[in-house]
Design a protein around this motif. Structure first.
Motif, PDB file in Angstrom:
ATOM      1  N   MET A   1       0.554  -1.121   0.040  1.00  0.00           N
ATOM      2  CA  MET A   1      -0.068  -0.198   0.056  1.00  0.00           C
ATOM      3  C   MET A   1       0.961   1.219  -0.188  1.00  0.00           C
ATOM      4  SD  MET A   1      -2.895   1.324   2.796  1.00  0.00           S
ATOM      5  CE  MET A   1      -3.530  -0.390   2.901  1.00  0.00           C
ATOM      6  N   MET A   2       0.550   2.121  -0.927  1.00  0.00           N
ATOM      7  CA  MET A   2       1.282   3.197  -1.086  1.00  0.00           C
ATOM      8  C   MET A   2       1.129   4.258   0.112  1.00  0.00           C
ATOM      9  SD  MET A   2       1.215   4.307  -5.074  1.00  0.00           S
ATOM     10  CE  MET A   2       2.122   5.645  -4.945  1.00  0.00           C
ATOM     11  N   LEU A   3       1.888   5.287   0.466  1.00  0.00           N
ATOM     12  CA  LEU A   3       1.784   6.139   1.682  1.00  0.00           C
ATOM     13  C   LEU A   3       0.519   6.939   1.565  1.00  0.00           C
ATOM     14  CD1 LEU A   3       2.892   7.100   4.425  1.00  0.00           C
ATOM     15  CD2 LEU A   3       4.035   8.613   3.350  1.00  0.00           C
ATOM     16  N   GLN A   4       0.348   7.762   0.407  1.00  0.00           N
ATOM     17  CA  GLN A   4      -0.415   8.491   0.039  1.00  0.00           C
ATOM     18  C   GLN A   4      -2.101   7.620   0.029  1.00  0.00           C
ATOM     19  OE1 GLN A   4      -0.398   9.942  -3.883  1.00  0.00           O
ATOM     20  NE2 GLN A   4      -2.206  11.539  -3.474  1.00  0.00           N
ATOM     21  N   ASP A   5      -2.036   6.347  -0.364  1.00  0.00           N
ATOM     22  CA  ASP A   5      -3.073   5.611  -0.200  1.00  0.00           C
ATOM     23  C   ASP A   5      -3.627   5.273   1.516  1.00  0.00           C
ATOM     24  OD1 ASP A   5      -3.200   5.358  -3.016  1.00  0.00           O
ATOM     25  OD2 ASP A   5      -2.320   3.330  -2.993  1.00  0.00           O
ATOM     26  N   LYS A   6      -2.624   5.179   2.146  1.00  0.00           N
ATOM     27  CA  LYS A   6      -2.878   4.835   3.548  1.00  0.00           C
ATOM     28  C   LYS A   6      -3.172   6.075   4.073  1.00  0.00           C
ATOM     29  CE  LYS A   6      -0.548   3.819   8.071  1.00  0.00           C
ATOM     30  NZ  LYS A   6       0.794   3.770   8.701  1.00  0.00           N
ATOM     31  N   ASP A   7      -2.867   7.248   3.815  1.00  0.00           N
ATOM     32  CA  ASP A   7      -3.265   8.479   4.417  1.00  0.00           C
ATOM     33  C   ASP A   7      -4.870   8.563   4.149  1.00  0.00           C
ATOM     34  OD1 ASP A   7      -0.851   8.998   5.431  1.00  0.00           O
ATOM     35  OD2 ASP A   7      -0.245  10.190   3.705  1.00  0.00           O
ATOM     36  N   LEU A   8      -5.108   8.443   2.673  1.00  0.00           N
ATOM     37  CA  LEU A   8      -6.423   8.601   2.402  1.00  0.00           C
ATOM     38  C   LEU A   8      -7.578   7.680   2.964  1.00  0.00           C
ATOM     39  CD1 LEU A   8      -5.765   9.215  -1.577  1.00  0.00           C
ATOM     40  CD2 LEU A   8      -6.368  11.040  -0.021  1.00  0.00           C
ATOM     41  N   LEU A   9      -7.103   6.537   3.139  1.00  0.00           N
ATOM     42  CA  LEU A   9      -7.909   5.362   3.679  1.00  0.00           C
ATOM     43  C   LEU A   9      -8.136   5.640   5.204  1.00  0.00           C
ATOM     44  CD1 LEU A   9      -6.291   2.067   2.277  1.00  0.00           C
ATOM     45  CD2 LEU A   9      -8.486   3.077   1.850  1.00  0.00           C
ATOM     46  N   SER A  10      -7.040   6.279   5.881  1.00  0.00           N
ATOM     47  CA  SER A  10      -7.176   6.738   7.189  1.00  0.00           C
ATOM     48  C   SER A  10      -8.034   7.957   7.500  1.00  0.00           C
ATOM     49  CB  SER A  10      -5.883   7.088   7.572  1.00  0.00           C
ATOM     50  OG  SER A  10      -6.017   7.655   9.223  1.00  0.00           O
ATOM     51  N   ILE A  11      -7.960   8.961   6.531  1.00  0.00           N
ATOM     52  CA  ILE A  11      -8.936  10.013   6.616  1.00  0.00           C
ATOM     53  C   ILE A  11     -10.522   9.435   6.382  1.00  0.00           C
ATOM     54  CG2 ILE A  11      -9.589  12.100   5.590  1.00  0.00           C
ATOM     55  CD1 ILE A  11      -6.359  12.567   4.858  1.00  0.00           C
ATOM     56  N   GLN A  12     -10.514   8.680   5.346  1.00  0.00           N
ATOM     57  CA  GLN A  12     -11.919   8.135   5.205  1.00  0.00           C
ATOM     58  C   GLN A  12     -12.555   7.386   6.325  1.00  0.00           C
ATOM     59  OE1 GLN A  12     -14.008   8.921   2.416  1.00  0.00           O
ATOM     60  NE2 GLN A  12     -15.575   8.172   3.831  1.00  0.00           N
ATOM     61  N   GLU A  13     -11.686   6.588   6.868  1.00  0.00           N
ATOM     62  CA  GLU A  13     -12.086   5.613   8.004  1.00  0.00           C
ATOM     63  C   GLU A  13     -12.468   6.638   9.085  1.00  0.00           C
ATOM     64  OE1 GLU A  13     -10.422   2.119  10.891  1.00  0.00           O
ATOM     65  OE2 GLU A  13      -9.135   3.582  10.472  1.00  0.00           O
ATOM     66  N   VAL A  14     -11.763   7.699   9.565  1.00  0.00           N
ATOM     67  CA  VAL A  14     -12.126   8.774  10.441  1.00  0.00           C
ATOM     68  C   VAL A  14     -13.371   9.096  10.363  1.00  0.00           C
ATOM     69  CG1 VAL A  14     -11.699  11.096  11.468  1.00  0.00           C
ATOM     70  CG2 VAL A  14      -9.691   9.249  11.039  1.00  0.00           C
ATOM     71  N   ARG A  15     -13.754   9.617   9.097  1.00  0.00           N
ATOM     72  CA  ARG A  15     -15.189  10.319   8.865  1.00  0.00           C
ATOM     73  C   ARG A  15     -16.154   9.335   8.873  1.00  0.00           C
ATOM     74  NH1 ARG A  15     -13.261  13.083   2.836  1.00  0.00           N
ATOM     75  NH2 ARG A  15     -11.953  14.732   3.882  1.00  0.00           N
ATOM     76  N   ASP A  16     -15.989   8.119   8.521  1.00  0.00           N
ATOM     77  CA  ASP A  16     -16.909   7.079   8.701  1.00  0.00           C
ATOM     78  C   ASP A  16     -17.192   6.765  10.146  1.00  0.00           C
ATOM     79  OD1 ASP A  16     -17.292   6.699   6.189  1.00  0.00           O
ATOM     80  OD2 ASP A  16     -15.747   4.972   6.081  1.00  0.00           O
ATOM     81  N   LEU A  17     -16.166   6.612  11.190  1.00  0.00           N
ATOM     82  CA  LEU A  17     -15.937   6.412  12.466  1.00  0.00           C
ATOM     83  C   LEU A  17     -16.936   7.606  13.238  1.00  0.00           C
ATOM     84  CD1 LEU A  17     -12.658   4.855  13.329  1.00  0.00           C
ATOM     85  CD2 LEU A  17     -15.032   3.600  12.942  1.00  0.00           C
ATOM     86  N   VAL A  18     -16.636   8.827  12.712  1.00  0.00           N
ATOM     87  CA  VAL A  18     -17.177   9.932  13.512  1.00  0.00           C
ATOM     88  C   VAL A  18     -18.815   9.978  13.338  1.00  0.00           C
ATOM     89  CG1 VAL A  18     -17.282  12.408  13.537  1.00  0.00           C
ATOM     90  CG2 VAL A  18     -15.264  11.234  13.536  1.00  0.00           C
ATOM     91  N   LYS A  19     -19.253   9.602  11.897  1.00  0.00           N
ATOM     92  CA  LYS A  19     -20.482   9.538  11.316  1.00  0.00           C
ATOM     93  C   LYS A  19     -21.301   8.589  12.346  1.00  0.00           C
ATOM     94  CE  LYS A  19     -23.463   9.091   7.508  1.00  0.00           C
ATOM     95  NZ  LYS A  19     -23.682   8.773   6.050  1.00  0.00           N
ATOM     96  N   LYS A  20     -20.645   7.404  12.249  1.00  0.00           N
ATOM     97  CA  LYS A  20     -21.640   6.680  13.288  1.00  0.00           C
ATOM     98  C   LYS A  20     -21.290   6.761  14.688  1.00  0.00           C
ATOM     99  CE  LYS A  20     -20.302   2.518  10.087  1.00  0.00           C
ATOM    100  NZ  LYS A  20     -19.324   1.388   9.912  1.00  0.00           N
ATOM    101  N   ALA A  21     -20.254   7.490  15.162  1.00  0.00           N
ATOM    102  CA  ALA A  21     -20.171   7.673  16.657  1.00  0.00           C
ATOM    103  C   ALA A  21     -21.432   8.729  16.850  1.00  0.00           C
ATOM    104  CB  ALA A  21     -18.824   8.266  16.842  1.00  0.00           C
ATOM    105  N   LYS A  22     -21.677   9.810  16.072  1.00  0.00           N
ATOM    106  CA  LYS A  22     -22.504  10.835  16.136  1.00  0.00           C
ATOM    107  C   LYS A  22     -24.011  10.299  16.450  1.00  0.00           C
ATOM    108  CE  LYS A  22     -24.147  15.178  14.742  1.00  0.00           C
ATOM    109  NZ  LYS A  22     -24.143  16.101  13.473  1.00  0.00           N
ATOM    110  N   GLU A  23     -24.310   9.065  15.649  1.00  0.00           N
ATOM    111  CA  GLU A  23     -25.503   8.624  15.715  1.00  0.00           C
ATOM    112  C   GLU A  23     -25.829   7.813  17.172  1.00  0.00           C
ATOM    113  OE1 GLU A  23     -28.216   9.121  13.638  1.00  0.00           O
ATOM    114  OE2 GLU A  23     -26.724  10.794  12.812  1.00  0.00           O
ATOM    115  N   ALA A  24     -24.769   7.086  17.363  1.00  0.00           N
ATOM    116  CA  ALA A  24     -24.667   6.234  18.531  1.00  0.00           C
ATOM    117  C   ALA A  24     -24.758   7.200  19.569  1.00  0.00           C
ATOM    118  CB  ALA A  24     -23.297   5.573  18.756  1.00  0.00           C
ATOM    119  N   GLN A  25     -24.222   8.449  19.601  1.00  0.00           N
ATOM    120  CA  GLN A  25     -24.401   9.386  20.791  1.00  0.00           C
ATOM    121  C   GLN A  25     -25.814   9.960  21.059  1.00  0.00           C
ATOM    122  OE1 GLN A  25     -24.706  13.028  21.485  1.00  0.00           O
ATOM    123  NE2 GLN A  25     -24.446  12.521  23.705  1.00  0.00           N
ATOM    124  N   LYS A  26     -26.422   9.914  20.023  1.00  0.00           N
ATOM    125  CA  LYS A  26     -27.925  10.505  20.045  1.00  0.00           C
ATOM    126  C   LYS A  26     -28.942   9.551  20.669  1.00  0.00           C
ATOM    127  CE  LYS A  26     -27.946  13.126  15.687  1.00  0.00           C
ATOM    128  NZ  LYS A  26     -28.535  13.054  14.199  1.00  0.00           N
TER     129      LYS A  26
END
Length: 489
Positions: A1-26
């Motif tokens: 996996m290229m470094l750039q790909d890892k960074d993009l995957l990490s950013i997308q994972e964060v966005r997904d986790l935060v979205k789900k965490a917000k719904e769970a917090q409600k």
């Protein structure tokens, strides 16, 4: 996996986790206190049950400290913290002041970003999950890359237990592809309400500059002053207990010893008797080259390592039973490694002419690094203890106790915590040991008790010195009558 790909995957994972965490917090926000308490208890029990496994994983992965002491940390994080917070009211109406007609209502902050260090990875994850959920918040963890496996496993075991206790699916989650870009995305995300940051100075500064409210903890650099009235044998024992606990990886641990000239010989003799090794100037110079990196930050090669490993690294020979390495020091500053934070069994040793000079030296050490955090004094002189308490730029003055365990609330009655606020002087939002009450907002519902006319009347009374309100006269009369009754009786 290229470094750039890892960074993009990490950013997308964060966005997904935060979205789900917000719904769970409600969902969490609509739970009652009993439901929240059940979840927190499950996290505590899971952390405790897995304390040994997680400790060994943390030690094997990071190479820091001692797994036996990490078991103690996991026990502290799961059991001691839980016992302190289990009866706290954190949901709904916290307080009803009928006399002043004020209702105080707990409001969760929302989604918490939990940044986890490599020095205390599993214990910090258990602790932060418990205090976040106790306050009705969801939490997304950003693990230190060097402790990813043990942190992910910790999150897995506490999450499974919490889900069985009724926790919403995504109220606890963790980045599995950690990167600087991913952590930055987490800290700056619009749906993250608060950052709970524990780690190095650069990371804490990044948290505070992210634009998201943050509670961060800067470096510790606590000096320990052994004042001449102290029980020297016991003071030395406590310092060595503290500095050798998990090989000094707790930021509240002692970083230097300060003594008065008249007790120097006694203290040195006792330190040597209890396993301290005083390095020669040549040996201290050799080791000093390994304490800091070229950029002025602490060298990870020494963090949490034993004295024997550190000595081998520096090419010096020490007795086999050495517990702590000590170097005489006369200077303080960024270029003097022994005057800085050393998360390892290494101590600076300062000798001052009297307690006032020792006081000044401690202040100098703290302003160099560690302002706002912790310092320790061993003394039986209450006057000097109070002088230190009044003048030191720290949030915790620990008296006659080990620094590492006293600072986190293990051997003191401070709030048990693994995130220690450093106050404004240390660049922190609070000076507290962080608990659930730091992770809620308080909504106040207040009844009106005065009308506009009442405010105008008071204003007119203040403007006209010749006019005294009827209420004021009645108050004076009431006080006079009370005094007369007291005299008669």
């Amino acid at each position: 996996m290229m470094l750039q790909d890892k960074d993009l995957l990490s950013i997308q994972e964060v966005r997904d986790l935060v979205k789900k965490a917000k719904e769970a917090q409600k969902i969490l926000a609509n739970m009652n206190q009993e439901q929240i308490n059940k979840i927190v208890k499950a996290i505590s029990e899971a952390g405790y049950t897995n304390r040994e496994k997680l400790a060994k994983m943390a030690h094997e992965e990071t190479g820091f400290g001692k797994y036996q002491d990490k078991i103690v940390k996991n026990t502290f994080a799961s059991k001691v913290v839980y016992e302190n917070i289990k009866d706290l009211k954190t949901v709904g109406i916290l307080n009803e002041d009928k006399e002043n007609k004020i209702l105080e209502i707990a409001v969760p902050v929302g989604v918490v970003a939990g940044l986890i260090p490599s020095t205390n990875p599993t214990s910090t994850a258990i602790y932060k999950a418990m205090i976040a959920l106790k306050a009705g918040n969801s939490i997304v963890f950003s693990p230190h890359p060097n402790a990813k496996k043990c942190i992910l496993e910790t999150v897995k075991v506490i999450k499974e237990a919490a889900l069985k206790a009724g926790m919403p699916e995504d109220a606890i989650s963790c980045i599995s592809i950690p990167s600087m870009q991913g952590t930055t995305e987490l800290m700056k995300h619009d749906d993250v309400s608060l950052i709970l940051a524990t780690g190095g100075s650069a990371m804490v500064k990044a948290a505070y500059s992210s634009g998201t409210p943050a509670i961060g903890v800067g470096p510790g650099n606590g000096p320990a002053f052994i004042e001449k009235s102290a029980n020297i044998k016991l003071a030395v024992k406590r310092i060595i207990d503290s500095k050798t606990f998990d090989n000094g990886t707790i930021c509240a641990s002692e970083q230097s010893i300060v003594v008065e000239k008249e007790t120097e010989e006694k203290v040195v003799k006792e330190l040597k008797a209890q396993g301290a090794y005083f390095m020669t100037k040549e040996e201290a110079d050799k080791l000093s080259k390994f304490i800091l990196r070229s950029n002025g930050t602490m060298n990870p090669q020494i963090v949490g390592k034993s004295p024997q490993v550190i000595a081998d690294l520096a090419g010096i020979k020490i007795p086999e039973n050495t517990k702590v390495l000590i170097a005489y020091e006369e200077n303080v500053g960024p270029k003097y490694p022994y005057s800085r934070e050393k998360l390892a069994p290494i101590l600076a040793f300062y000798v001052e002419k009297d307690w006032k000079s020792a006081c000044d030296r401690c202040i100098q050490v703290l302003y160099n690094e560690g302002a706002g955090h912790t310092m320790i004094i061993h003394s039986e002189n209450e006057k000097i203890i109070k002088e230190f308490a009044l003048k030191k730029p720290v949030s915790r003055i620990l008296i006659n106790t080990p620094g590492s365990l006293g600072g986190i609330g293990g051997t003191t009655n401070l709030v048990p915590a693994l995130t220690l606020g450093c106050g404004a002087v240390g660049g922190s939002a609070t000076s507290d040991n962080i608990g659930p009450m730091n992770l809620i907002n308080i909504r106040r519902a207040v009844y009106g008790i005065r009308e506009l006319e009442d405010l105008k009347e008071n204003k007119d009374s203040n403007e006209n010195n010749n006019t005294i309100s009827e209420d004021y006269v009645n108050l004076i009369v009431e006080k006079i009558v009370q005094k007369l009754k007291e005299k008669i009786n």
